[in-house]
Design a protein around this motif. Structure first.
Motif, mmCIF file in Angstrom:
data_model
loop_
_atom_site.group_PDB
_atom_site.id
_atom_site.type_symbol
_atom_site.label_atom_id
_atom_site.label_comp_id
_atom_site.label_asym_id
_atom_site.label_seq_id
_atom_site.Cartn_x
_atom_site.Cartn_y
_atom_site.Cartn_z
ATOM 1 N N HIS A 333 0.839 -1.209 0.000
ATOM 2 C CA HIS A 333 0.000 0.000 0.000
ATOM 3 C C HIS A 333 0.874 1.259 0.000
ATOM 4 C CE1 HIS A 333 -2.886 -3.050 1.179
ATOM 5 N NE2 HIS A 333 -2.191 -3.271 2.281
ATOM 6 N N ALA A 334 1.887 1.259 -0.862
ATOM 7 C CA ALA A 334 2.927 2.287 -0.803
ATOM 8 C C ALA A 334 2.376 3.705 -0.978
ATOM 9 C CB ALA A 334 3.998 2.007 -1.852
ATOM 10 N N ARG A 335 1.444 3.888 -1.910
ATOM 11 C CA ARG A 335 0.931 5.247 -2.125
ATOM 12 C C ARG A 335 0.243 5.765 -0.875
ATOM 13 N NH1 ARG A 335 -3.234 8.551 -3.423
ATOM 14 N NH2 ARG A 335 -4.729 6.919 -2.910
ATOM 15 N N GLU A 336 -0.575 4.919 -0.253
ATOM 16 C CA GLU A 336 -1.293 5.332 0.955
ATOM 17 C C GLU A 336 -0.340 5.534 2.130
ATOM 18 O OE1 GLU A 336 -4.021 3.451 -1.867
ATOM 19 O OE2 GLU A 336 -2.132 2.763 -0.971
ATOM 20 N N VAL A 337 0.669 4.679 2.220
ATOM 21 C CA VAL A 337 1.656 4.842 3.283
ATOM 22 C C VAL A 337 2.401 6.166 3.124
ATOM 23 C CG1 VAL A 337 3.813 3.943 4.251
ATOM 24 C CG2 VAL A 337 1.942 2.377 3.691
ATOM 25 N N ALA A 338 2.753 6.506 1.883
ATOM 26 C CA ALA A 338 3.430 7.775 1.642
ATOM 27 C C ALA A 338 2.566 8.955 2.081
ATOM 28 C CB ALA A 338 3.795 7.904 0.164
ATOM 29 N N ARG A 339 1.262 8.873 1.832
ATOM 30 C CA ARG A 339 0.363 9.946 2.275
ATOM 31 C C ARG A 339 0.349 10.025 3.796
ATOM 32 N NH1 ARG A 339 -1.068 13.635 1.913
ATOM 33 N NH2 ARG A 339 -3.329 13.725 2.154
ATOM 34 N N ALA A 340 0.357 8.881 4.455
ATOM 35 C CA ALA A 340 0.366 8.882 5.916
ATOM 36 C C ALA A 340 1.647 9.511 6.458
ATOM 37 C CB ALA A 340 0.204 7.459 6.442
ATOM 38 N N LEU A 341 2.778 9.245 5.800
ATOM 39 C CA LEU A 341 4.034 9.845 6.237
ATOM 40 C C LEU A 341 4.001 11.364 6.093
ATOM 41 C CD1 LEU A 341 6.714 7.384 4.791
ATOM 42 C CD2 LEU A 341 5.788 7.470 7.107
ATOM 43 N N ALA A 381 1.436 -1.480 10.701
ATOM 44 C CA ALA A 381 0.969 -2.270 11.842
ATOM 45 C C ALA A 381 -0.398 -1.825 12.327
ATOM 46 C CB ALA A 381 1.989 -2.180 12.981
ATOM 47 N N ARG A 382 -0.652 -0.534 12.255
ATOM 48 C CA ARG A 382 -1.923 0.019 12.748
ATOM 49 C C ARG A 382 -2.982 0.117 11.652
ATOM 50 N NH1 ARG A 382 -1.390 3.105 17.604
ATOM 51 N NH2 ARG A 382 0.762 3.184 18.373
ATOM 52 N N ASP A 383 -2.635 -0.313 10.427
ATOM 53 C CA ASP A 383 -3.531 -0.142 9.280
ATOM 54 C C ASP A 383 -3.909 1.322 9.079
ATOM 55 O OD1 ASP A 383 -3.565 -2.809 8.578
ATOM 56 O OD2 ASP A 383 -5.328 -3.278 9.803
ATOM 57 N N ALA A 384 -3.015 2.215 9.468
ATOM 58 C CA ALA A 384 -3.298 3.644 9.332
ATOM 59 C C ALA A 384 -3.345 4.083 7.877
ATOM 60 C CB ALA A 384 -2.243 4.441 10.095
ATOM 61 N N TRP A 385 -2.814 3.271 6.983
ATOM 62 C CA TRP A 385 -2.841 3.608 5.567
ATOM 63 C C TRP A 385 -4.248 3.584 4.991
ATOM 64 C CZ3 TRP A 385 -4.980 -0.123 2.484
ATOM 65 C CH2 TRP A 385 -5.063 -1.408 3.027
ATOM 66 N N LYS A 386 -5.180 2.868 5.642
ATOM 67 C CA LYS A 386 -6.517 2.671 5.078
ATOM 68 C C LYS A 386 -7.296 3.973 4.921
ATOM 69 C CE LYS A 386 -7.223 -2.146 6.469
ATOM 70 N NZ LYS A 386 -8.039 -3.098 7.254
ATOM 71 N N ARG A 387 -7.039 4.940 5.768
ATOM 72 C CA ARG A 387 -7.787 6.193 5.682
ATOM 73 C C ARG A 387 -7.459 6.977 4.416
ATOM 74 N NH1 ARG A 387 -5.329 10.750 9.669
ATOM 75 N NH2 ARG A 387 -6.811 11.943 8.431
ATOM 76 N N TYR A 388 -6.387 6.571 3.722
ATOM 77 C CA TYR A 388 -5.981 7.285 2.508
ATOM 78 C C TYR A 388 -6.324 6.513 1.227
ATOM 79 C CZ TYR A 388 -3.311 9.767 6.025
ATOM 80 O OH TYR A 388 -2.941 10.482 7.143
ATOM 81 N N THR A 389 -7.091 5.436 1.377
ATOM 82 C CA THR A 389 -7.399 4.588 0.222
ATOM 83 C C THR A 389 -8.119 5.360 -0.874
ATOM 84 O OG1 THR A 389 -7.525 2.644 1.645
ATOM 85 C CG2 THR A 389 -8.536 2.481 -0.533
ATOM 86 N N HIS A 390 -9.011 6.243 -0.489
ATOM 87 C CA HIS A 390 -9.787 7.001 -1.476
ATOM 88 C C HIS A 390 -9.294 8.439 -1.606
ATOM 89 C CE1 HIS A 390 -12.466 3.598 -1.674
ATOM 90 N NE2 HIS A 390 -12.648 3.647 -0.377
ATOM 91 N N ASP A 391 -8.104 8.712 -1.085
ATOM 92 C CA ASP A 391 -7.509 10.051 -1.171
ATOM 93 C C ASP A 391 -6.823 10.180 -2.537
ATOM 94 O OD1 ASP A 391 -6.024 12.355 -0.952
ATOM 95 O OD2 ASP A 391 -5.458 12.010 1.132
ATOM 96 N N SER A 392 -7.273 11.125 -3.317
ATOM 97 C CA SER A 392 -6.718 11.286 -4.678
ATOM 98 C C SER A 392 -5.546 12.270 -4.724
ATOM 99 C CB SER A 392 -7.801 11.775 -5.635
ATOM 100 O OG SER A 392 -8.324 13.026 -5.199
ATOM 101 N N THR A 393 -5.085 12.735 -3.560
ATOM 102 C CA THR A 393 -3.954 13.666 -3.535
ATOM 103 C C THR A 393 -2.730 13.015 -4.184
ATOM 104 O OG1 THR A 393 -4.763 14.639 -1.478
ATOM 105 C CG2 THR A 393 -2.455 15.070 -2.074
ATOM 106 N N VAL A 394 -2.085 13.768 -5.059
ATOM 107 C CA VAL A 394 -0.889 13.253 -5.733
ATOM 108 C C VAL A 394 0.288 13.378 -4.787
ATOM 109 C CG1 VAL A 394 0.683 13.544 -7.688
ATOM 110 C CG2 VAL A 394 -1.782 13.876 -7.994
ATOM 111 N N VAL A 395 1.032 12.299 -4.607
ATOM 112 C CA VAL A 395 2.216 12.299 -3.747
ATOM 113 C C VAL A 395 3.414 12.566 -4.650
ATOM 114 C CG1 VAL A 395 3.546 11.037 -2.026
ATOM 115 C CG2 VAL A 395 1.090 10.631 -2.248
ATOM 116 N N THR A 396 3.821 13.825 -4.757
ATOM 117 C CA THR A 396 4.870 14.201 -5.705
ATOM 118 C C THR A 396 6.233 14.233 -5.039
ATOM 119 O OG1 THR A 396 4.458 16.529 -5.268
ATOM 120 C CG2 THR A 396 3.315 15.540 -7.127
#
Length: 396
Positions: A333-341, A381-396
């Motif tokens: 879930h790299a894109r979502e993880v990047a948004r979480a970071l 570990a916390r599945d914190a990436w899930k909140r960004y599943t539908h986030d269309s923000t571009v991670v540039t």
């Protein structure tokens, strides 16, 4: 361990509240840039049109002189241009592609923006474009590239560091083959200047393009073009403008090209970008590019070890001499993880097919690298990436 390069941290305001690990995309802004931009505004507001004669007109070459020591060039040899795409188009437009010298050799892993220019413009100019494929998504077989350079080759247009994997090409070897075959070499050094030593003489290239946006911490709009003086004396770009004229204020209808870097300029220069462009290169020269490179190798090695210990696929060369300043590793879930970071003020970017790209620079501490990878562990570990599943923000 003591890291002498960390003494530069206080010159970059964003480091006060973020772990800035994305200098491969946009370098951190030096604190002094704010003063330079205020200086530009002050000159415009108080000097008006007189500012052109007082220094603005000279800035594309004067700022180029700030870049020249970082690429082994001499004074008056580097022209500042708005974009590398435009600079590459200027190079393309300066050459003739009539038979039998009708071929341009590139690779499939060059930056897409440059590829777009060659695919569209080179073919309209009558060139045949030969694209050497990548081998493993990380590098390009230099044997295959060298074999593609033959008596039909007019220009070899390659990257110094491949943008997706940070693979460092053996440019000197490729350029030697090009010279043997009577071809010229245009090097895209956007991903190398500022993070590893670059010397146009040692590399043997004929054109070099790059920008201050990334590792040189100079902001957008400050790109540069160097042309070997012997080549510059014999060719000139068809894609040009009035600043390249020997007598621009005579407003003559016919073009008479100026000498050296001036002939590679275009229309009216982007002055605000030039004011911003100088501070980062000055700091890099003060830090010393050899010290920057040594630290980059050490920290990218550390990142690879951290990623491999967790079983993440790494898209970066393992051999230090073949590795630029970036390490990409593909976590779930790299894109979502990047948004979480990003939400945690750990600034990275994401690229499809590569995953999360982490790019430490001379101002980065080892602790920031450890904390970034630990944050990835926590997000997964916390599945914190899930909140960004539908986030269309571009991670540039």
């Amino acid at each position: 361990m003591t890291d002498p390069l960390l003494r530069f941290r206080d010159r970059f305001p964003i480091l006060e509240h973020t772990s800035y690990l994305v200098s491969n995309s946009l370098g951190a802004m030096p604190r002094s840039v704010e003063d330079r931009l205020a200086e530009y505004a002050r000159e415009w507001s108080t000097r008006g049109v007189r500012a052109w004669a007082e220094r603005w007109w000279e800035m594309p070459v004067a700022v180029g002189n700030e870049i020249a020591p970082l690429i082994g060039a001499g004074p008056g040899e580097v022209a500042m241009v708005p974009t590398v795409s435009m600079a590459q188009a200027q190079v393309l437009s300066a050459l003739d592609y009539s038979s039998p010298r009708d071929t341009i050799v590139m690779t499939a892993l060059d930056f897409p923006s440059v590829r777009y220019v060659y695919d569209a413009l080179a073919t309209r100019l009558g060139a045949r474009v030969v694209v050497v494929p990548g081998e493993d998504g990380i590098g390009v077989s230099e044997e295959r590239l060298i074999d593609a350079i033959d008596e039909r080759t007019r220009l070899v247009a390659i990257s110094h560091v491949l943008f997706r994997s940070a693979y460092v090409m053996d440019v000197a070897r490729i350029a030697a083959r090009a010279r043997e075959m009577g071809a010229l070499v245009s090097l895209d050094a956007y991903h190398s200047v500022g993070v590893l030593p670059v010397d146009v003489q040692a590399l043997g290239v004929d054109f070099l393009t790059g920008g201050v946006l990334k590792w040189l911490c100079g902001g957008p709009g400050g790109c540069f073009l160097w042309v070997r003086p012997e080549v510059s004396a014999t060719v000139a770009p068809a894609l040009t403008g009035w600043q390249a004229h020997r007598h621009p204020f005579a407003f003559e209808p016919e073009m008479e090209y100026a000498d050296a870097a001036w002939r590679w300029l275009g229309g009216t220069p982007v002055i605000p970008a030039l004011f911003a462009a100088t501070e980062g290169p000055r700091i890099l020269r003060e830090a010393g590019i050899d010290a920057v490179r040594a630290k980059s190798i050490r920290q990218t090695t550390r990142l690879i070890s951290l990623a491999e210990a967790r079983g993440y696929p790494v898209s970066a060369p393992r051999e230090p001499a073949r590795r630029g300043g970036t390490v990409a590793f593909d976590v779930p879930h790299a894109r979502e993880v990047a948004r979480a970071l990003l939400e945690r003020e750990i600034i990275v970017d994401y690229r499809p097919g590569a995953g999360i790209r982490v790019a430490p620079h001379f101002y980065t501490s080892d602790a920031e690298l450890d904390a970034a990878v630990q944050a990835i562990d926590d997000v997964l570990a916390r599945d914190a990436w899930k909140r960004y599943t539908h986030d269309s923000t571009v991670v540039t």
